[in-house]
Write a protein that holds these residues in place. Structure first.
Motif, PDB file in Angstrom:
ATOM      1  N   PRO A   1      45.653  37.642  27.039  1.00 25.19           N
ATOM      2  CA  PRO A   1      46.979  37.607  27.655  1.00 25.19           C
ATOM      3  C   PRO A   1      46.967  37.997  29.140  1.00 25.19           C
ATOM      4  O   PRO A   1      47.704  37.409  29.938  1.00 25.19           O
ATOM      5  N   VAL A   2      46.127  38.955  29.510  1.00 18.48           N
ATOM      6  CA  VAL A   2      46.048  39.338  30.925  1.00 18.48           C
ATOM      7  C   VAL A   2      45.471  38.175  31.735  1.00 18.48           C
ATOM      8  O   VAL A   2      45.974  37.842  32.813  1.00 18.48           O
ATOM      9  N   ALA A   3      44.434  37.527  31.228  1.00 21.41           N
ATOM     10  CA  ALA A   3      43.843  36.382  31.927  1.00 21.41           C
ATOM     11  C   ALA A   3      44.862  35.261  32.099  1.00 21.41           C
ATOM     12  O   ALA A   3      44.938  34.647  33.176  1.00 21.41           O
ATOM     13  N   LEU A   4      45.646  34.998  31.067  1.00 17.52           N
ATOM     14  CA  LEU A   4      46.673  33.959  31.164  1.00 17.52           C
ATOM     15  C   LEU A   4      47.715  34.339  32.218  1.00 17.52           C
ATOM     16  O   LEU A   4      48.125  33.506  33.021  1.00 17.52           O
TER      17      LEU A   4
ATOM     18  N   PRO B   1      38.562  52.859  32.794  1.00 15.82           N
ATOM     19  CA  PRO B   1      37.617  51.738  32.856  1.00 15.82           C
ATOM     20  C   PRO B   1      37.950  50.697  31.785  1.00 15.82           C
ATOM     21  O   PRO B   1      38.415  51.031  30.696  1.00 15.82           O
ATOM     22  N   THR B   2      37.732  49.451  32.126  1.00 16.84           N
ATOM     23  CA  THR B   2      38.080  48.342  31.244  1.00 16.84           C
ATOM     24  C   THR B   2      36.860  47.755  30.551  1.00 16.84           C
ATOM     25  O   THR B   2      35.717  48.009  30.940  1.00 16.84           O
TER      26      THR B   2
ATOM     27  N   ARG C   1      36.346  42.057  34.406  1.00 13.54           N
ATOM     28  CA  ARG C   1      35.707  41.843  35.716  1.00 13.54           C
ATOM     29  C   ARG C   1      35.643  40.368  36.074  1.00 13.54           C
ATOM     30  O   ARG C   1      35.583  40.004  37.244  1.00 13.54           O
ATOM     31  N   ASP C   2      35.659  39.503  35.071  1.00 16.85           N
ATOM     32  CA  ASP C   2      35.604  38.065  35.317  1.00 16.85           C
ATOM     33  C   ASP C   2      36.925  37.486  35.815  1.00 16.85           C
ATOM     34  O   ASP C   2      36.986  36.315  36.184  1.00 16.85           O
TER      35      ASP C   2
END
Length: 192
Positions: free
Chosen positions: A82-85, A105-106, A111-112
């Protein structure tokens, strides 16, 4: 970019904002400034519906901000999709500057996404003993509750820990909608 940050704190009421300061705005339609601004979207640790988040993206786009501050972002692998979208749709709407704030930290997949990530958010007492495990040079750090006499020391510690941007403030969270990376309370580049 020298700084940016969230709507929680302003380093000092006397701090003069400069051209390097980014303003994080809580709501579209708030008083505009001459500074570049990011619209804050609360992801509620990944529990908000994608439709609601995308409605916020559209509202900020219509408002004319330069980018987004995705606050209270999930950090685990389950939130990456969902964050990438959200990041992709923001870019399609011309909002290319995105800061992700999980405050920890994630998962490496974040990072991508090609966004800036705030990997620490918390009080000065926790930051002093924080081991920095899982962060990378250039990540953001938000440190609040710093005793005023220690603001310079806090900025220096942030720089030694590799913070690329961030905020050190004597205020507690949720005080104001401004923050800066220069002057009395903020941190700029890692060599500050």
């Amino acid at each position: 970019m020298k700084t940016l940050f969230p709507p929680y704190a302003h380093p000092s009421a006397e701090l003069a904002l400069d051209a390097e300061t980014w303003i994080i705005r809580d709501l579209p339609g708030e008083r505009r400034t001459l500074h570049q601004s990011l619209g804050r979207i609360d992801l509620d640790w990944g529990s908000r519906s994608l439709a609601d988040v995308l409605a916020d993206v559209d509202a900020w786009r219509a408002d004319g901000v330069e980018g987004l501050f995705l606050d209270r972002a999930p950090a685990g692998s389950g939130g990456v999709g969902p964050v990438a979208l959200t990041v992709r749709l923001a870019a399609r709407r011309g909002l290319h500057r995105v800061v992700l704030n999980p405050g920890v930290p994630t998962h490496p997949l974040y990072r991508d996404l090609g966004v800036r990530i705030c990997t620490f958010e918390g009080p000065w007492s926790a930051y002093q003993s924080w081991d920095g495990d899982g962060v990378r040079p250039g990540d953001g750090h938000i440190v609040h509750g710093v005793p005023p006499a220690l603001l310079t020391a806090a900025r220096r510690l942030m720089g030694r820990r590799g913070a690329g941007f961030g905020l050190a403030t004597d205020a507690s969270p949720y005080v104001s909608t401004l923050f800066s990376g220069s002057g009395a309370g903020g941190v700029g580049t890692a060599d500050s």
